[in-house]
Design a protein around this motif. Structure first.
Motif, PDB file in Angstrom:
ATOM      1  N   ALA A  18      55.932 154.116 129.098  1.00  0.00           N
ATOM      2  CA  ALA A  18      57.384 154.001 129.279  1.00  0.00           C
ATOM      3  C   ALA A  18      57.836 153.960 130.350  1.00  0.00           C
ATOM      4  O   ALA A  18      58.812 152.993 130.647  1.00  0.00           O
ATOM      5  N   MET A  19      57.336 154.779 131.638  1.00  0.00           N
ATOM      6  CA  MET A  19      57.813 154.391 132.711  1.00  0.00           C
ATOM      7  C   MET A  19      57.620 152.956 133.326  1.00  0.00           C
ATOM      8  O   MET A  19      58.394 152.658 134.009  1.00  0.00           O
ATOM      9  N   SER A  20      56.332 152.543 133.090  1.00  0.00           N
ATOM     10  CA  SER A  20      56.160 151.311 133.748  1.00  0.00           C
ATOM     11  C   SER A  20      56.963 150.407 133.094  1.00  0.00           C
ATOM     12  O   SER A  20      57.231 149.347 133.691  1.00  0.00           O
ATOM     13  N   HIS A  66      60.055 150.439 131.544  1.00  0.00           N
ATOM     14  CA  HIS A  66      61.443 150.314 132.219  1.00  0.00           C
ATOM     15  C   HIS A  66      61.359 150.059 133.398  1.00  0.00           C
ATOM     16  O   HIS A  66      62.440 149.247 133.998  1.00  0.00           O
ATOM     17  N   THR A  67      60.442 150.197 134.357  1.00  0.00           N
ATOM     18  CA  THR A  67      60.529 149.705 135.646  1.00  0.00           C
ATOM     19  C   THR A  67      60.558 148.204 135.787  1.00  0.00           C
ATOM     20  O   THR A  67      61.170 147.763 136.484  1.00  0.00           O
ATOM     21  N   ARG A  68      59.482 147.791 135.032  1.00  0.00           N
ATOM     22  CA  ARG A  68      59.219 146.099 135.022  1.00  0.00           C
ATOM     23  C   ARG A  68      60.667 145.599 134.411  1.00  0.00           C
ATOM     24  O   ARG A  68      61.300 144.509 134.864  1.00  0.00           O
ATOM     25  N   ARG A  69      61.417 146.221 133.614  1.00  0.00           N
ATOM     26  CA  ARG A  69      62.560 145.506 132.955  1.00  0.00           C
ATOM     27  C   ARG A  69      63.691 145.898 133.894  1.00  0.00           C
ATOM     28  O   ARG A  69      64.897 145.492 133.537  1.00  0.00           O
ATOM     29  N   GLY A  70      63.581 146.783 134.992  1.00  0.00           N
ATOM     30  CA  GLY A  70      64.860 147.071 135.669  1.00  0.00           C
ATOM     31  C   GLY A  70      65.853 148.058 134.995  1.00  0.00           C
ATOM     32  O   GLY A  70      66.959 148.239 135.200  1.00  0.00           O
ATOM     33  N   GLU A  71      65.473 148.844 134.184  1.00  0.00           N
ATOM     34  CA  GLU A  71      66.395 149.753 133.498  1.00  0.00           C
ATOM     35  C   GLU A  71      66.213 151.052 134.108  1.00  0.00           C
ATOM     36  O   GLU A  71      65.446 152.057 133.888  1.00  0.00           O
ATOM     37  N   VAL A  72      67.111 151.289 135.019  1.00  0.00           N
ATOM     38  CA  VAL A  72      66.901 152.253 135.933  1.00  0.00           C
ATOM     39  C   VAL A  72      67.346 153.747 135.303  1.00  0.00           C
ATOM     40  O   VAL A  72      66.825 154.521 135.525  1.00  0.00           O
ATOM     41  N   ALA A  73      68.516 153.762 134.413  1.00  0.00           N
ATOM     42  CA  ALA A  73      68.670 154.843 133.775  1.00  0.00           C
ATOM     43  C   ALA A  73      67.515 155.397 132.697  1.00  0.00           C
ATOM     44  O   ALA A  73      67.188 156.596 132.735  1.00  0.00           O
ATOM     45  N   ARG A  74      67.000 154.540 132.186  1.00  0.00           N
ATOM     46  CA  ARG A  74      65.872 154.964 131.161  1.00  0.00           C
ATOM     47  C   ARG A  74      64.601 155.304 132.052  1.00  0.00           C
ATOM     48  O   ARG A  74      63.977 156.346 131.607  1.00  0.00           O
ATOM     49  N   ARG A  75      64.342 154.723 132.981  1.00  0.00           N
ATOM     50  CA  ARG A  75      63.316 154.855 133.824  1.00  0.00           C
ATOM     51  C   ARG A  75      63.503 156.346 134.479  1.00  0.00           C
ATOM     52  O   ARG A  75      62.350 157.211 134.611  1.00  0.00           O
ATOM     53  N   ARG A  76      64.626 156.686 134.980  1.00  0.00           N
ATOM     54  CA  ARG A  76      64.838 158.059 135.300  1.00  0.00           C
ATOM     55  C   ARG A  76      64.668 159.206 134.331  1.00  0.00           C
ATOM     56  O   ARG A  76      64.177 160.072 134.565  1.00  0.00           O
ATOM     57  N   HIS A  77      65.238 158.838 133.101  1.00  0.00           N
ATOM     58  CA  HIS A  77      64.892 159.623 132.112  1.00  0.00           C
ATOM     59  C   HIS A  77      63.445 160.094 131.689  1.00  0.00           C
ATOM     60  O   HIS A  77      63.221 161.173 131.468  1.00  0.00           O
ATOM     61  N   VAL A  78      62.631 158.883 131.680  1.00  0.00           N
ATOM     62  CA  VAL A  78      61.364 159.098 131.562  1.00  0.00           C
ATOM     63  C   VAL A  78      60.984 159.885 132.586  1.00  0.00           C
ATOM     64  O   VAL A  78      59.819 160.749 132.380  1.00  0.00           O
TER      65      VAL A  78
END
Length: 946
Positions: A889-891, A893-905
């Motif tokens: 999930a971290m990878s 959201h990082t590829r998609r540029g979803e910063v808030a979700r990446r921070r949550h994961v």
């Protein structure tokens, strides 16, 4: 033909003749007007604004070309019928301001009329300037332009990037030069324009006539001495355009009350118009204003009442009640929409007293709608009415009067009954205005609770010594009496007996005996037994037992007769059957049943089973269930029951269960085959072809199903469910939807006779038995699991997921204990994942996928990649303890540029208890905590409060 503006400057009459002949196209007029005004303003070196922001600029140039160019522009504008929308599309605001000031300056003003002072416009005599009309028209069109420009300049616009620097030697753009001055003038004059136009609208005035292009073709002066060549003015169109612009500006300033009044005037004036000018009236914006203000447009039939109600419920709550009142008789608004709206209003505005009155009105209207639908008055409705106050009484009185005046005959009866109930419950006094609306008197005693049993001392008719009336009185008493001595006495007055007995239903075990018997008073006995049958259907067990005991005492004198002895034995068995049914009903209600008589029900049941008595319907089934309830397997195995569907199956099931508990595998296989062979004919297509089958296979099947449904021993019930579940698996023959049961290895699933098993017959039998067991054993997880598997096999995914969750809750004391593999098997986990995926709850499926010993990561990763999910989405990441899933999930959201979700994961990954270097016990405890949190949230979503 030349279109250069200089040609018309040299010969002004040329433009007049071309406009009269119609030789100039619309595009030519637009181009020529803009060129004339641009060149005219370029010659105005000093600008056309005064130092006083509340005064208009009137030209005083001595150049001869200036008045000529101004009149040419006015001719072109008048050829466009003074449509302000068209002019705004052609000219930028500074150019349009100039021409409108020129139009005002062209009026022949007296000394008292200083039109250049805007504040003085409010002191004019509007009736005088309406004749002949150009003065009033010039002022109104100017102030309309002020309002429209005000809304435009106060609305943010995205402008294209470009250079605004004036280059020497290049023609200047007056629209850019005078833009800021124009906006400042508009902002200063908007309040005066609103007042002026509002007074004109209230005075209901319009100009009598308007100038034409020929009106400006005379003397080349700044003002015209006498108006000539005028045309009639469409007053309704003039007033409708004025009301529309005024309503738009009020709405822009959030003065919704004034805006609603202006738009109402617009609809009044535009009703007779064929179609509004599209340049001045934008249909899309008008519809938006109408929706927001809750007004009724010219074509209200295009919208249903429920659409109006939902639109009013969003923002404009003032029109909510009116929309609901309009739907009183149409009933287009659903109850769900009203309940949702009421709930939202209570959440947002519970502290506002004015909004509390709105809620009260909504509750009263909902009650009226329910009443007109024929629905009863509920306890919730009574609680709301007790707190409705004076405002609620007023609304209720208005609605009652409305229904009495406009409703149908049925509506009037229903509302009368409602008022009568409200008086009975003390909501409104009998002397209130609501009760006074009904001329007839209310009978409050009609609503009192009465005993359903018929009284013994009925008011009989006067006989007048007529036999027919005497028989009628006897028949009435016969219908309401349940006493044996009274029934026998009444039957004598209704001879011949055929007239009495042919319409009474006697149970089959009595009817066979009474048909060919020499018992005395057969008619009396038939009537008494029919009354007993009625009492059984009404579940009045005590009265039925008493009647059977009285009848048995009456028959004591006929014991010398063979049929009399048989009848007495059947009556005694029927009495025992009634007592057992009463006992069963008490158990189902959760009461503690007590044995009746000296020897007790169980000993009587054993004696019946040993004697093999099967004269009374249901007696053997009830006796078997009573003995099996306490696990007395030996008594059932050794009893002297005769052959029959239910006794044979009961003995076979008992022997099989004893063999299972004794762990005798060889005997278990044999006895399992025996039970299987007994059940297969009832779920097979060729059941009626068996030699052993009786003449009524459907009757035997119903008896077997009734016996299985009434089993009260949990262990035996699980054995029966295992048998039916295996039959279902054989009939369905689908490994992915097999039902998991407690004793799957007992049954022979590979027989050739299994091919005749019908899926529908098995499902009907299984659903009936399973429903009874769920009511009787609601806390057994095995029964819940079979029910969940059955719903999963029938594609009822939400019900299946709910029952799987309930099963886990029971096994873990509502998720207090760890959810291990013994609690939730791999098959149940995969099916719960499938249920979530079918319902679109993909992240929930991801969380459930971790429970497996070997998670299907490829499937889980697909669920994570899918953006379309119907659950809490990434907020469920806190319930994930599998580090592989979190890292993916971290990878992702990082590829998609979803910063808030990446921070949550990342915050979930950084939890110390999820560190892969921790001991196994710590990681197990972290997983258990997250499992408990997830299943509690799942239970909150799926469990329905009763």
């Amino acid at each position: 033909m030349s279109l250069h503006w200089f040609d018309y400057l040299l010969c002004p009459d040329q433009l007049t003749s071309q406009l009269e002949s119609g030789s100039l196209a619309k595009t030519d007029i637009d181009t020529l007007l803009k060129e004339l005004l641009t060149n005219l303003l370029n010659s105005q070196n000093m600008g056309f604004f005064t130092e006083n922001p509340f005064e208009l600029w009137f030209c005083e140039s001595s150049e001869k070309k200036v008045p000529v160019l101004r009149n040419l522009c006015l001719q072109l504008v008048s050829s466009l019928n003074w449509r302000l929308g068209d002019l705004e599309q052609i000219l930028p605001p500074p150019l349009l301001l100039y021409i409108l000031q020129a139009y005002i300056q062209s009026q022949s003003c007296s000394g008292t009329q200083e039109l250049n002072k805007v504040s003085a416009h409010l002191d004019l005599f509007f009736v005088e300037i309406a004749q002949p009309g150009p003065v009033l028209h010039s002022l109104v069109i100017f102030h309309r332009w002020v309002l429209r420009t005000y809304m435009q300049c106060r609305t943010p616009h995205r402008l294209e990037r470009g250079s605004n620097v004036m280059v020497p030697g290049v023609k200047r753009d007056p629209a850019l030069i005078f833009r800021d001055q124009t906006n400042n003038l508009v902002l200063n004059l908007v309040s005066t324009s609103l007042r002026f136009l509002q007074e004109i609208l209230q005075a209901d005035l319009a100009p009598a006539s308007l100038p034409t292009p020929k009106s400006f073709s005379g003397a080349n002066l700044f003002s015209i001495p006498v108006w000539e060549n005028l045309r009639d003015c469409d007053q309704n169109l003039f007033k409708s355009l004025l009301a529309y612009d005024l309503g738009c500006c009020y709405f822009f300033n959030e003065d919704y009350t004034s805006s609603r009044a202006c738009f109402s005037s617009y609809f009044k004036y535009s009703e007779s118009l064929p179609s509004p000018p599209p340049s001045d009236i934008q249909e899309a914006k008008l519809n938006g204003y109408v929706k927001c203000l809750g007004l009724v447009p010219l074509s209200p039939s295009a919208k249903s009442n429920n659409i109006k109600f939902l639109e009013s419920a969003k923002d404009q709550l003032e029109t909510l009640i009116s929309a609901l009142e309009a739907d009183t008789f149409a009933r287009e608004i659903s109850d769900i929409e009203i309940d949702n709206t009421e709930g939202e209003i209570k959440k947002r505005m519970s502290s506002n007293p004015a909004k509390k009155e709105l809620i009260t009105s909504l509750e009263i209207l909902t009650l009226i709608r329910r009443t007109l639908k024929g629905l009863p008055l509920t306890g919730r409705g009574l609680n709301q009415l007790e707190n409705m106050g004076e405002h609620g009484n007023l609304v209720l009185e208005q609605q009652v009067n409305k229904i009495l005046g406009q409703g149908s005959a049925r509506d009037k009866v229903l509302i009368r009954n409602l008022v009568q109930k409200l008086i009975l419950f003390g909501i409104i006094p009998p002397t209130s205005q609501i009760a006074a609306a009904f001329p007839e008197k209310f009978c409050y005693l009609d609503l009192e609770e009465k005993n359903t049993s018929l009284p013994a001392d009925d008011n009989l008719c006067e006989t007048f010594n007529l036999k027919s009336i005497c028989k009628y009185n006897a028949a009435v008493q016969l219908l309401g009496s349940f006493k044996v001595p009274i029934l026998t006495g009444l039957a004598k007055s209704l001879r011949p007996g055929v007239q009495v007995t042919q319409r009474w239903h006697v149970e089959d075990h009595y009817q066979r005996l009474l048909k060919n018997s020499n018992i005395n008073n057969v008619d009396d006995i038939s009537i008494i037994l029919s009354k007993v049958n009625q009492l059984k259907k009404m579940q009045r067990w005590d009265e039925a037992t008493q009647m059977l005991m009285d009848l048995s005492a009456e028959l004591a004198s006929q014991m010398n007769s063979v049929h009399g002895v048989t009848l007495s034995r059947i009556i005694e068995g029927d009495r025992l059957c009634v007592e057992m049914q009463k006992n069963l009903e008490m158990e189902e209600k959760g009461e503690d049943p007590k044995d009746q008589g000296d020897t007790g029900l169980k000993s009587q049941a054993l004696s019946v089973l040993n004697s093999g008595d099967n004269n009374v319907n249901l007696l053997q089934e009830l006796c078997l269930n009573l003995v099996l309830r306490d696990g007395d397997w030996e008594s059932v195995s050794k009893c002297g029951l005769r052959g029959g569907a239910v006794p044979t199956l009961a003995k076979a099931l008992t022997n099989l269960f004893v063999s299972i508990t004794s762990n005798n595998s060889q005997s278990t296989k044999k006895l399992g085959r025996e039970v299987w062979d007994l059940m297969v004919p009832y779920v097979s297509a060729n059941a009626n072809k068996r030699k052993e089958q009786t003449a009524s296979p459907i009757k035997d099947r119903n008896q077997v199903q009734r016996f299985l449904e009434k089993i009260r021993n949990l262990d035996l019930a699980l054995l029966v469910l295992s048998l039916l579940a295996t039959l279902f698996n054989v009939a369905r023959d689908d490994p992915s939807t097999e039902l998991l049961s407690t004793f799957p290895s007992v049954w022979p699933t590979g027989l050739t006779t299994n091919q005749s098993i019908q899926d529908k017959l098995v499902v009907d039998l299984l659903q009936g038995v399973l429903y009874s067991y769920q009511k009787r054993f609601p806390m057994d997880p095995n029964i819940l699991q079979i029910s969940a598997d059955l719903n999963f096999a029938n594609n009822n995914y939400r019900t299946a997921l709910s029952q799987y969750t309930e099963m886990v809750a029971i096994r873990t004391d509502f998720f207090e204990q760890p959810i291990e593999q013994a609690v939730l098997s791999e098959c149940c986990i995969s099916r719960m994942v499938r249920c979530c995926s079918e319902m679109g709850r993909l992240i929930q499926a991801v969380v459930l996928g971790q429970l497996s010993q070997e998670p299907n990561y490829s499937q889980i990763f697909k669920y994570l990649e899918d953006r379309d999910t119907n659950d809490a989405a990434d907020s469920l990441y806190t319930c994930i303890w599998d580090m592989t899933i979190l890292e993916f999930a971290m990878s992702l959201h990082t590829r998609r540029g979803e910063v808030a979700r990446r921070r949550h994961v990342l915050s979930c990954i950084m939890q110390l208890e999820l560190n892969t270097n921790n001991e196994q016990e710590i990681k197990r405890e972290a997983a258990n905590i997250r499992k408990s949190i997830f299943f509690r949230s799942l239970a909150l979503q799926l469990f329905i409060a009763v």
